[in-house]
Design an enzyme around this catalytic site. Sequence first.
Site, short mmCIF file in Angstrom:
data_model
loop_
_atom_site.label_atom_id
_atom_site.label_comp_id
_atom_site.label_asym_id
_atom_site.label_seq_id
_atom_site.Cartn_x
_atom_site.Cartn_y
_atom_site.Cartn_z
N CYS A 63 -0.30 5.04 10.07
CA CYS A 63 0.94 4.29 10.29
C CYS A 63 0.65 2.93 10.89
CB CYS A 63 1.84 4.97 11.30
SG CYS A 63 2.13 6.66 10.99
N CYS B 44 7.91 -7.50 7.35
CA CYS B 44 9.14 -6.99 7.98
C CYS B 44 9.63 -8.05 8.95
CB CYS B 44 8.86 -5.70 8.73
SG CYS B 44 10.35 -4.99 9.49
N GLU C 78 0.83 -1.19 0.00
CA GLU C 78 0.00 0.00 0.00
C GLU C 78 0.87 1.25 0.00
OE1 GLU C 78 -4.13 -1.43 1.96
OE2 GLU C 78 -2.61 -0.64 3.29
N CYS D 249 3.59 -3.31 16.03
CA CYS D 249 3.47 -3.00 14.59
C CYS D 249 2.80 -4.16 13.87
CB CYS D 249 4.85 -2.75 14.02
SG CYS D 249 4.87 -2.59 12.23
N CYS E 72 8.68 -5.66 15.67
CA CYS E 72 8.36 -4.71 16.74
C CYS E 72 6.97 -5.09 17.26
CB CYS E 72 8.38 -3.28 16.22
SG CYS E 72 10.01 -2.82 15.58
N CYS F 128 3.81 8.18 1.20
CA CYS F 128 4.41 7.22 2.12
C CYS F 128 4.54 5.89 1.38
CB CYS F 128 3.50 7.07 3.34
SG CYS F 128 4.07 5.82 4.49
N1 SAH Z 1 10.61 0.04 9.56
C1 SAH Z 1 10.76 1.43 9.63
C2 SAH Z 1 9.79 2.20 8.75
C3 SAH Z 1 8.38 1.71 8.67
S1 SAH Z 1 7.39 1.89 10.11
C4 SAH Z 1 10.68 1.92 11.05
O1 SAH Z 1 10.33 1.14 11.92
O2 SAH Z 1 11.02 3.07 11.27
C5 SAH Z 1 7.04 3.63 10.13
C6 SAH Z 1 6.68 4.16 11.53
O3 SAH Z 1 5.39 3.70 11.94
C7 SAH Z 1 7.67 3.70 12.59
O4 SAH Z 1 8.05 4.75 13.44
C8 SAH Z 1 6.85 2.67 13.31
O5 SAH Z 1 7.34 2.44 14.60
C9 SAH Z 1 5.47 3.28 13.28
N2 SAH Z 1 4.40 2.34 13.61
C10 SAH Z 1 4.35 1.02 13.38
N3 SAH Z 1 3.19 0.49 13.83
C11 SAH Z 1 2.49 1.51 14.35
C12 SAH Z 1 1.19 1.61 14.95
N4 SAH Z 1 0.40 0.56 15.08
N5 SAH Z 1 0.78 2.83 15.36
C13 SAH Z 1 1.57 3.91 15.20
N6 SAH Z 1 2.79 3.88 14.63
C14 SAH Z 1 3.25 2.70 14.21
FE1 SF4 Z 2 9.44 -3.41 10.87
FE2 SF4 Z 2 7.20 -2.41 11.89
FE3 SF4 Z 2 9.42 -2.50 13.37
FE4 SF4 Z 2 9.28 -0.75 11.30
S1 SF4 Z 2 8.02 -0.76 13.15
S2 SF4 Z 2 11.00 -2.13 11.84
S3 SF4 Z 2 8.03 -1.99 9.86
S4 SF4 Z 2 8.29 -4.28 12.58
#
Ligand code: SAH
Ligand code: SF4
Length: 357
Positions: free
Chosen positions: A339, A112, A92, A119, A116, A105
């Site tokens: 996000c 991934c 997306e 996420c 995390c 974006c």
């Molecule tokens: N992998 C990279 C970029 C993609 S994630 C990273 O982690 O930076 C982009 C941003 O969205 C990151 O700061 C991530 O921590 C945040 N993010 C992921 N899941 C989220 C959620 N459920 N609510 C808010 N932000 C989130």
């Molecule tokens: Fe991967 Fe999501 Fe962590 Fe970004 S926030 S590094 S997309 S698992």
Amino acid sequence: MTVVNLLDFDAEKLAGFFSEIGEKPFRAGQVMKWMHRFGEDNFSNMSDLAKSLREKLGEKAEIRSPGLIRELDAFDGTRKWLLAVDEGNAVETVFIPEANRGTLCISSQVGCALECSFCSTGRQGFNRNLSVAEIIGQLWWANRALGREPGGERIISNVVMMGMGEPLLNFENVVTSLNLMLDDSAYGLSRRRVTVSTSGVIPAMDRLGERCPVALAVSLHAPNDALRDVLVPINKKYPLKELMAACRRYIEHAPRDFVTFEYVMLDGVNDSVSHARELVKLVKDVPSKFNLIPFNPFPHSGYGRSKDPAIEAFKAVLMDSGLVVTTRRTRGDDIDAACGQLAGKVMDRTRRSGAAA
Ligand code: SAH
Ligand code: SF4
């Protein structure tokens, strides 16, 4: 004979391809403009190329972006495209219009590997890296779909690599794509308006600074190693002290004299005033700005979004210490464009179609 996808090449690689097929490398510049500036994917429309060259290109090459599955428009002007990258997978891409800029974006991987805990992309595991054509193809697609302002101004002024995936773990393809974003014959974006977001893959941060310095956002999310180990597990490999040092090194190369720290606000987990105070100490030697992101819930996440007063109190501590802080407004709520929500629906769909088969 294999047909090559010209969206996979930056200027240097495209010039190499032209030499290989016995053409003058400077022709690459012309094709580059047609492809990226004008969004042309049909060689026969490239009117300033000799007919013989157009025919040769038609045989040996193609210009193919991921195909559209679905387009969604939110009430606030946010637009989202679901693009197919192969039979089972989709990514997306989200466009967020604001008063003085338009931000796209984009994603760098399907899934991934970094897991995390908050996420939804991370929860679904890693599928594969996107190719250059699949990464730049998101910008190519959106640029074409959005057209231009009446004055000829570009509508997309900023790109953030904050979609699915960890961009620095798909390093070569991301750098080639960044080169195209910056190239005047392609998208001509300013280095300061192209942002790579990383969870802190330190060696790759250093390489990015050397190879293609652009604006950097670092996903911090916790003020100490004990908590960050849980939220962002790659912290066990690259802990905070080293991450702060890497941020300082990056700023020496960077087009901006600060890094942006992203901090997702998780109710009762990382959002207390004492967390904020600890954070101020952690970043004191790193020129930085903060972006607080209210958590976007997804099913079975186990986390909740911090309450507004908690976010305000947290923000006040950071601001009182002199930091610049913004709270990210949630955009595109009605189309799940926020996000961390990007992957969910796609993967569900994949699973369902898998089960049906
Ligand atoms: N992998 C990279 C970029 C993609 S994630 C990273 O982690 O930076 C982009 C941003 O969205 C990151 O700061 C991530 O921590 C945040 N993010 C992921 N899941 C989220 C959620 N459920 N609510 C808010 N932000 C989130
Ligand atoms: Fe991967 Fe999501 Fe962590 Fe970004 S926030 S590094 S997309 S698992």
